[in-house]
Each structure stands twice: as C-alpha cells, then as structure tokens.
Design an enzyme around this catalytic site. Structure first.
Site: not given
Ligand code: TNX
Length: 508
Positions: A320
């Site tokens: 992300e």
């Molecule tokens: C996505 S999964 C994220 C996290 C959040 C999560 C909550 C991922 C690699 N990144 O930053 O905590 O969703 O479900």
C-alpha cells in the site's frame, strides 16, 4: 437417586454388563480426531492409560521437548511426570526417540506399555507431542487410543502474523498466542512492528523511533502505546524457539512510516514532521526515495533487526505505498531488498515487491483477494517464492459475519468454511505448488486491544489455515467434526473462541 437408578438398571442388564461401573469411562479420543489431520492414521490394539506414575523417557538431546511435554501434561492433568534418560524396559512411559522420519515429521505409536514418538529431530518430536496432547482426554481417566500415526507437513512455512503497531500487544500476550498457535504445528510468527500509528521495536541508532513512536498515546485511537526492548524481543525469540516457532520481524516501508517520520522529520522530503496519526487510514505516508538519509536509516534498522533475529527472514513490508510513485517504489526496492541479503537474511515482503526485479530472489506474501495477479505470476516465473495469505481467506481480522463485534470487512466476511475451503497450491494462476513455501494467517490490530480480542478472531479459523498448511488432503465434513470436538479444549484453557454456527460443537 442416581445410585438407585444405577442399581435398577444393573438388575435389568445381563450379568457381564451389570458388573461394569454405573458411569462408563469416557471413550478415548480417536486417533483420527487430530487437527491438523495427520498423513496416515492406523487405529488398532489396546490403548494406554496415562497415570501419575507414567514417566517420560528422552535422550539428552530431546530433553527440551520432554520438558515441554511434562509441562503440558501437568497443565492438562495435574500429574508431574518424571523425565528420565532411560525408563525400565516395560515401564509405562512416553518415549521420545530417534526415528527415520526426518525434519518436522514424526511417528507416534500407542500400545499397552505406553506411547512412543520417533523423529530424526526435535522439531518432529515436538510436533508429535502436539498430536499426543490432543489425544489426551480432557478429564481422568487419561486413556489414549491404541494405534499409529505417521505424519509430516505439506508446506515448510506455516505462519501467523500479529500486528503490534496499531495496538501494542505485550510480551506475555504474544507468548500466550505462541502457546496456542504452536499446538496446531504453526512454525512461524510474523510480527508487524511498525506502521503509521506506532513503532514497536527498539533500534539503538535511532532511539526516538520508540521513545516517540512507541510512547503512550500512540496506536489506533491513541490507546495502543508500548514497544519491545531488545531484551524483550530476544526473550520472545527464545520463547518461540522453545515451541519450534521462528520469529519473522517486519518493518513496513516505504509506506506505513508516519510514526518514524514523526520521530525523525528528516525522513520526509520536506523535513517537516507530520502530525501523529491514530486513525486507520492507509497509503498516505512514504519515505523520501531520493534522500540518502533514507538508506542510512533503512540499513541501520535492517542491521540491528538482523543481529537480534536468529531466524532466516526479514520482512520489509512494501504494501500500500500509494504515496510513492511507482518508479520510486521500484528504485527503493532495488536498493533495499539486497540490503537484507547483505545482513545474511532472506528478504520477505508483501506481494507489491514483485514489481521490482530484486524480488526474484525474495519471498512475496500474496495478500491479494484476486486469483490472478500477472505481476506476481511473472516474478514467480523468474524465481520469486510465495507465501499464501489471500485476504479473503486467511485474514483473521475480517469479521466472521456482519454481526461480529470486532474486525474489518474490506476483504469480505470469513466464516470457518471460507477459511478452509481453498487450496494454497492452486489458488493463484501462475503460482504452482512448487513456488509456494506455505501459508500465513495475518491478524491486523486496528480493532483489537486485548488477548481476548486476538483469540476471538484467531480461533477457530486459525485451525483451518493450519490444516491447509500441514495436511495433504482437505475434507470439510471431517474437519468440522474434529473442530467441534476440539472446542472444549479451548474452553478448558480459557480461550474465548468464536462459536461458529457452522461447527457441531461438543460440550466435552
Ligand atoms: C491491509 S494487508 C493492510 C494493512 C491493514 C489491513 C487490514 C496489507 C499488506 N496491508 O495495512 O491493517 O489491510 O485488514
């Protein structure tokens, strides 16, 4: 009244039955009831009754496993079994011994004289001990069914993940989680140690990361402060190792770095400290890809993490990074992934790292909810190995259904069957089983504070993920029956699991 009834019943029964005790002993736990399901089970012959006089026999090399077994038996039965190097030939004993099955595999056999667990190494003996724990009835008499089990894992990596950044969880809570997960033969614990809301691991060369980033008031809603000192981290590593669990530390970058930038404004491009964040938004922060200080910071952190981590993996996040332009993201990973190797470890990151060619010698954690991802498939063709964590199957922070009090739902609702009914070896196009090292169940802490919260989200689903990682076959009907019979074990240990309506729970 009950006695009178027993006498009346006895009179009405044929003699042989009438002499049986009025209240029959509970039957032994079937060898076929184990989670994760073993490779081969052959129930036969007389079983064994464990008493306070049973001894545990183990060679010196297996003493740590024997001591763990003694501790588990004491907790389950109250018996303090002696651990000895040699038991008399026909003494009632649980014998841990060298065996032909190597690695994590083991052979367990139960006969009139006792139980033997054989393996080429302590990891296998430990796994056999976890199987034996499930065969022990919850109450006396401790009759163990006769027969043999031959077992070994499908995947080498069977992991869980715990987010200490959004809410800090104390070392004692993490230890309790390790105790529970290791009973399902989970062998890796990935700790998410930094994020926008907090920094949770001491780094000597950048002390404000924890004095500021781990202070009281950090974390989601400002109620998740705290951090691990190096001494506490090392103690956790040792504790996990004694349960044959390897710790994998994660520092998330180049995104998810707001807490680090609050502590060290020089890590932003304009040198201005951002405000601390206690909300749950993602994707807004980024390290400054063009500044050299960024790489001094990253190298210091990786060097110190590697020095306190005996396990082979360092997770560098990579998810992300929406505030990092793609070309910058790739340039960052081309420098950072090799740094992990420089300090003797294998790099592990969320599947976005597969955009960078340097990921071809790394491990990608597949968290995508889609079953196709051409970037990941191309990286796999070039050598990248994968650990499967599809968010819509393995995310333990997803709600079970719309009424679940805790958790999120962006990847959907995950009831037990959804967590169980898929195949990590064929799930993603272009990611064949030969490229899959294993499976991991992440547990993000945006909505979780206490160990009770962790356990309610993890159990029973974690048992499903663990079975996918270990067992060669998958059978929902069998699994749900075995899980239903397991429930009273969690209850006995005070684990507040979610009583899924999909499971025929027994009351023990
Ligand atoms: C996505 S999964 C994220 C996290 C959040 C999560 C909550 C991922 C690699 N990144 O930053 O905590 O969703 O479900």
């Amino acid at each position: 009244m009950r006695n009178r009834l027993a006498v009346l019943l006895a009179c009405a029964l044929p003699l042989s039955l009438a002499s049986a005790p009025a209240v029959a002993a509970p039957p032994a736990v079937a060898l076929t009831s184990v989670i994760p399901a073993p490779v081969a089970v052959n129930p036969h012959g007389p079983g064994f009754r464990l008493t306070g006089r049973t001894v545990i026999e183990a060679p010196r090399s297996a003493r740590p496993v024997a001591d763990r077994l003694a501790e588990a038996v004491r907790e389950a039965t109250g018996y303090r079994l002696a651990v000895v190097g040699h038991a008399p030939r026909h003494a009632a004993a649980i014998r841990l011994a060298p065996g032909r099955t190597g690695g994590e595999g083991y052979e367990l056999s139960v006969g009139r004289d006792g139980v033997s667990i054989r393996s080429g190494g302590n990891a296998g003996l430990f796994n056999g001990v976890q199987t034996l724990r499930q065969l022990l009835p919850l109450r006396a008499p401790y009759a163990i069914a006769g027969g043999e089990i031959v077992d070994k894992p499908r995947f080498a990596y069977r992991g869980v993940h715990l987010d200490l950044a959004r809410h800090f969880h104390t070392p004692d809570e993490v230890k309790r989680y390790i105790d529970e997960i290791s009973q399902f033969k989970v062998n890796y614990l990935h700790l998410h140690l930094s994020d926008d809301q907090g920094w949770r691991i001491q780094i000597d060369s950048w002390p404000r990361l924890t004095t500021v980033g781990g202070a009281a008031g950090t974390g989601v809603d400002g109620v998740g402060g705290g951090y691990l000192t190096k001494a506490q981290y090392r103690d956790l590593v040792r504790y996990a190792a004694s349960r044959h669990v390897t710790i994998v530390p994660e520092i998330d970058m180049p995104g998810h770095v707001n807490a680090a930038q609050v502590a060290y404004p020089e890590l932003t491009c304009d040198g201005v400290a951002p405000p601390p964040r206690t909300d749950t938004a993602v994707g807004y922060s980024s390290l400054c890809i063009g500044k050299e200080i960024t790489y001094r910071f990253v190298e210091d952190v990786i060097r110190e993490l590697a020095a306190m981590t005996p396990g082979p993996l360092i997770h560098i996040g990579g998810d992300e990074a929406h505030a990092t332009p793609q070309a910058d993201y790739i340039a960052f990973q081309e420098r950072v992934l090799p740094l992990v190797k420089k300090y003797g470890k294998t790099a592990y990151g969320w599947n976005e790292i597969t955009q960078a060619p340097a990921s071809h010698t790394a491990i990608a954690q597949y968290w995508d909810t889609s079953t196709t991802n051409p970037t990941v498939a191309a990286a796999v063709a070039a050598g990248t190995k994968v650990i499967m964590s599809p968010a819509n199957r393995t995310y333990l922070d997803m709600k079970y259904d719309p009424s679940t009090r805790l958790g999120l739902s962006w990847a959907g609702y995950i009831e037990v069957r959804t967590a169980y009914d898929w195949d990590p070896g064929t799930h993603v196009t272009g990611v064949p089983e030969s490229a899959v090292l294993g499976i991991e169940a992440p547990l993000w802490s945006e909505t979780l504070r206490s160990i009770e919260d962790i356990e309610f989200m993890a159990f029973p689903r974690l048992a499903a993920v663990a079975e996918l990682g270990w067992s060669p076959t998958r059978d929902w009907e069998s699994f749900r029956t075995r899980l239903g019979a397991y429930g009273p074990r969690w209850t006995a240990r005070g684990v507040d699991f979610y009583p899924s309506p999909q499971i025929p729970w027994t009351t023990g």
